[in-house]
Design an enzyme around this catalytic site. Structure first.
Site: not given
Length: 426
Positions: A22-23, A92, A116, A121-125, A305, A327, A398
């Site tokens: 999946k990943n 996500r 989920c 999990r900010p997307i600033d990076l 995970d 994490i 999912r």
């Protein structure tokens, strides 16, 4: 709402064949946008997240065919620069489309993603990396607008080895002018798989699997055919199911370095694991041994995970284990539901908990809080005499292909009850 009913007590044993990760498949699907040609991908898992990505591609004008584990994408004609908010809110991982879109187009618009609720999990990076490559970012009312005059290779230092940010940067940098250097890159196996896919279509990426990745930009890409790596998390999940129920499991295809962080913990719990040919054979412990400390960390550490599934195993161990989640800040949501099944779990802090093994769990009605937490509840239910009901199973679907069918093939009594309102078309 659909649910699983599980009557436990049977050994989970037999032979297991797992499709692609999946990943891996999600960023690879996003990468098909880049080559303006046909991408053929084999070993694609039949999971709901794949269908969301397919809908995203179709919504921007790609032609997609998915049949018998093979996905064919023709991205030669893009008709929309904006990603449909409806699909992005569902998942996500859809944020990785952003890097591919701005690599291909001069402009794209995407909403902040859903999925989920295991952490902020900010997307600033992600955004900061794109800015370093020359992308102008505007955020307004929950949407992200990306503008590109030209992409220019740059040096990017991540303060944390984010998998998603590494993938987005790779996707955008493939067509940048010059060389992009990523320091403190994520090292997960799925990053290597993405590199292999990109290079097969003509990109020049090297270093994936280490903390330094270098991308030399190219002007054009071409048609590609690729086979996705096995899903180490799905394999690990079924290994835990066998360990908990006393069954022996054979897995047809694994990549040993990908499995070792998981296998190492299962050995500590008393399992015997042997790699044979392209696969592995696992025999269960006579007594499940407690593991003093389970600490999640980026690869090659123990994967977040697999934290929830291993916690289910430790619920039946002969001692006390401590779990430290490093994490995601909300990845203990399954603890309350495991407690409903009789697990003895105590919080030390919001990201550290202690679990003392019990002789038996008991049946109850529980709700899947997220993808991996839902899998953990199913594993626990497999050990319980009587009927256990797990609802909110859309989370589980999912990431696991037909989990109820796979478990039945290995000896489980599990039934999926469809949402009656959905069946009636209400």
């Amino acid at each position: 709402m659909s649910k699983y009913t599980i009557r436990g007590g049977n050994k989970i044993e037999g032979r297991l064949a797992i499709r692609g990760a999946k990943n891996s498949i999600l960023p690879i699907i996003a990468a098909t946008i880049l080559n303006e040609s046909v991408s053929t991908i084999h070993n694609v898992p039949d999971i709901s997240d794949v269908y969301v990505m397919i809908k995203i591609l179709e919504s921007i004008g790609c032609k997609v065919k998915y049949e018998d584990g093979t996905l064919v994408v023709d991205s030669s004609n893009i008709s929309s620069m904006e990603i449909d908010e409806h699909y992005v809110r569902k998942m996500r991982s859809s944020i990785i489309v952003m890097g591919a879109m701005i690599g291909r187009l001069d402009y794209t618009k995407i909403s902040h993603p859903g999925g989920c609720a295991i952490g902020s999990r900010p997307i600033d990076l992600h955004l900061n990396a794109l800015k370093e490559l020359g992308v102008r970012i505007e955020e307004d009312d929950g949407f992200i607008k990306c503008f590109k005059d030209k992409l220019v290779g740059s040096t990017i230092n991540f303060e944390f080895p984010s998998v998603g940010a590494t993938e987005n940067t790779m996707l955008a940098a493939v067509k940048a002018k010059g060389t992009t250097k990523i320091y403190n890159a994520a090292r997960e196996p799925e990053i290597e798989d993405l590199q292999d896919f990109l290079n097969s279509m003509g990109a020049k990426v090297r270093g994936a699997g280490t903390n330094y990745i270098e991308i030399e930009g190219v002007e054009t890409l071409h048609e590609v055919e690729h086979t996705v790596i096995p899903d180490r998390i799905a394999i690990g999940t079924y290994m835990v199911a066998s360990a908990m129920t006393g069954g022996c499991l054979e897995v047809d295809r694994v990549i040993i370095p990908h499995m070792e962080p998981i296998s190492d913990k299962l050995r500590a719990a008393g399992c015997n694991i042997e790699y044979k040919g392209n696969g592995l054979v696992m025999t269960p412990p006579k007594i499940i041994q407690a593991i003093d400390l389970v600490r999640t960390s980026p690869h090659p550490g123990f994967p977040t995970d697999m934290q929830a599934q291993l916690m289910s195993l430790m619920a039946l161990s002969n001692g006390t284990s401590v779990f430290h989640e490093t994490i995601f800040e909300n990845r203990f949501m399954h603890c309350a539901e495991l407690t409903r099944l009789g697990a003895n779990i105590k919080y030390i802090t919001e990201n550290i908990c202690m679990i003392k093994g019990v002789a038996n769990l008991h049946n109850a009605k529980v709700k899947s809080p997220d993808l991996r937490g839902g899998a953990a509840l199913i594993l626990a239910a497999l050990t319980i005499n009587g009927e256990t009901e797990v609802s909110n199973i859309y989370h589980v679907e999912r990431g696991y292909e037909n989990i109820e069918q796979t478990l039945r093939s290995l000896g489980a009594e599990i039934l999926k009850i469809e949402n009656l309102e959905k069946v009636k078309g209400c």
